[in-house]
Design a protein around this motif. Structure first.
Motif, PDB file in Angstrom:
ATOM      1  N   SER A   8      35.711  40.409  37.213  1.00 13.83           N
ATOM      2  CA  SER A   8      36.274  40.126  38.519  1.00 13.83           C
ATOM      3  C   SER A   8      35.295  40.592  39.589  1.00 13.83           C
ATOM      4  CB  SER A   8      37.612  40.871  38.667  1.00 13.83           C
ATOM      5  OG  SER A   8      38.155  40.713  39.946  1.00 13.83           O
ATOM      6  N   GLU A  56      46.625  45.857  47.140  1.00 11.37           N
ATOM      7  CA  GLU A  56      45.173  46.055  47.045  1.00 11.37           C
ATOM      8  C   GLU A  56      44.710  46.296  45.606  1.00 11.37           C
ATOM      9  OE1 GLU A  56      43.400  45.454  49.622  1.00 11.37           O
ATOM     10  OE2 GLU A  56      45.015  45.411  51.092  1.00 11.37           O
ATOM     11  N   ASP A 105      43.965  40.368  41.319  1.00 13.36           N
ATOM     12  CA  ASP A 105      43.658  41.121  42.531  1.00 13.36           C
ATOM     13  C   ASP A 105      44.780  40.915  43.545  1.00 13.36           C
ATOM     14  OD1 ASP A 105      41.190  41.650  41.338  1.00 13.36           O
ATOM     15  OD2 ASP A 105      40.150  40.079  42.461  1.00 13.36           O
ATOM     16  N   VAL A 136      42.718  45.571  42.205  1.00 13.24           N
ATOM     17  CA  VAL A 136      41.420  44.982  41.880  1.00 13.24           C
ATOM     18  C   VAL A 136      41.270  44.943  40.363  1.00 13.24           C
ATOM     19  CG1 VAL A 136      38.909  45.174  42.089  1.00 13.24           C
ATOM     20  CG2 VAL A 136      40.366  45.808  44.028  1.00 13.24           C
ATOM     21  N   ASN A 137      41.258  43.736  39.794  1.00 15.59           N
ATOM     22  CA  ASN A 137      41.016  43.565  38.360  1.00 15.59           C
ATOM     23  C   ASN A 137      41.973  44.435  37.543  1.00 15.59           C
ATOM     24  OD1 ASN A 137      39.704  42.494  36.093  1.00 15.59           O
ATOM     25  ND2 ASN A 137      38.158  44.101  36.066  1.00 15.59           N
ATOM     26  N   VAL A 177      34.794  42.860  41.670  1.00 10.20           N
ATOM     27  CA  VAL A 177      35.273  44.201  41.980  1.00 10.20           C
ATOM     28  C   VAL A 177      34.374  44.847  43.021  1.00 10.20           C
ATOM     29  CG1 VAL A 177      35.807  46.444  40.996  1.00 10.20           C
ATOM     30  CG2 VAL A 177      36.167  44.387  39.634  1.00 10.20           C
ATOM     31  N   SER A 221      46.900  36.185  36.448  1.00 10.85           N
ATOM     32  CA  SER A 221      45.563  35.601  36.306  1.00 10.85           C
ATOM     33  C   SER A 221      45.401  34.878  34.966  1.00 10.85           C
ATOM     34  CB  SER A 221      44.487  36.679  36.458  1.00 10.85           C
ATOM     35  OG  SER A 221      44.554  37.615  35.398  1.00 10.85           O
ATOM     36  N   ASP A 240      41.837  49.137  34.761  1.00 11.13           N
ATOM     37  CA  ASP A 240      41.274  47.799  34.662  1.00 11.13           C
ATOM     38  C   ASP A 240      41.462  47.304  33.223  1.00 11.13           C
ATOM     39  OD1 ASP A 240      39.270  48.899  33.060  1.00 11.13           O
ATOM     40  OD2 ASP A 240      37.743  48.861  34.634  1.00 11.13           O
TER      41      ASP A 240
END
Length: 222
Positions: free
Chosen positions: A58, A97, A163, A99-100, A60, A129, A192
């Motif tokens: 991703s 917020e 994300d 992330v991955n 990131v 995803s 993650d």
């Protein structure tokens, strides 16, 4: 890449769950909580073996030393639930917020004299995803004597984790009697897809339970 049929996806999920149950029990701690960093790493390795590719990357945002430059936030929504005694209601555990994201885990503490937890289920965000999602083995656990619910889920597949913002889980709660109870998030962990823990802040919630009103039935004789 060939598309997986629903049957093969279910088989893959079952095989992975079997691997986890076989390999992870040494990491079960108090309240049967599983170390999702180890679970995520195992899921990532399983994805590598089953697809012949890495677990997906991703975009990131990281600093020069490799740490995330953004901190996710996990919150109870709605922040305050106002209900009547005897009513069943739901709250969502929402991440901002992200992330991955590959896995999450949390405990929600509450006043068992005011509310009881009934169940917890994964929300749609972790699998948004395209990754497959399973609850962490042994969870949820609910202790309505102590006022504690523990839940978590992890994902596996070749796609990157999602994300942004979305619901991680939904908790069903029953109002017991009039009063107020914090819905206190504790032991919150997010990782993650490779099982690397990520920074996170927390916003708690609350439940306000009002006394149910019973109006007398008045019979009229004409």
């Amino acid at each position: 890449m060939a598309m997986k049929t629903p049957t093969s996806s279910l088989l893959c999920a079952t095989l992975l769950l079997g691997l986890l149950l076989a390999l992870v029990p040494g990491h079960v701690i108090a309240a049967r909580r599983v170390d999702i960093t180890d679970t995520g790493a195992l899921a990532s390795r399983w994805g590598d073996m089953s697809s012949g590719a890495g677990a997906g990357q991703s975009a990131v945002n990281r600093s020069a030393n490799g740490t995330l430059t953004e901190t996710a936030r996990v919150s109870i929504e709605p922040v305050t639930s106002t209900v009547q005694s005897g009513e069943t209601f739901t709250v969502s555990v929402v991440i901002f917020e992200a992330v991955n994201l590959g896995a999450f885990q949390f405990e929600m503490h509450y006043d068992p004299a005011v509310v009881h937890a009934e169940e917890a289920t994964p929300g749609p965000f972790l699998g948004s995803s395209g990754r497959n999602v399973l609850p962490v083995p042994g969870l949820p656990t609910i202790d309505n004597d102590a006022g504690r619910l523990a839940f978590g889920a992890f994902s596996f597949g070749t796609q990157p984790g999602p994300d942004g913002r979305g619901a991680l889980a939904k908790a069903t709660i029953i109002a017991q009697r009039a009063g107020s109870s914090a819905l206190d998030l504790q032991a919150v962990v997010i990782t993650d897809p490779e099982g690397q823990e990520q920074p996170v802040t927390v916003t708690d919630g609350a439940a306000m339970v009002k006394r149910s009103l019973y109006l007398p039935l008045i019979l009229r004789s004409d």
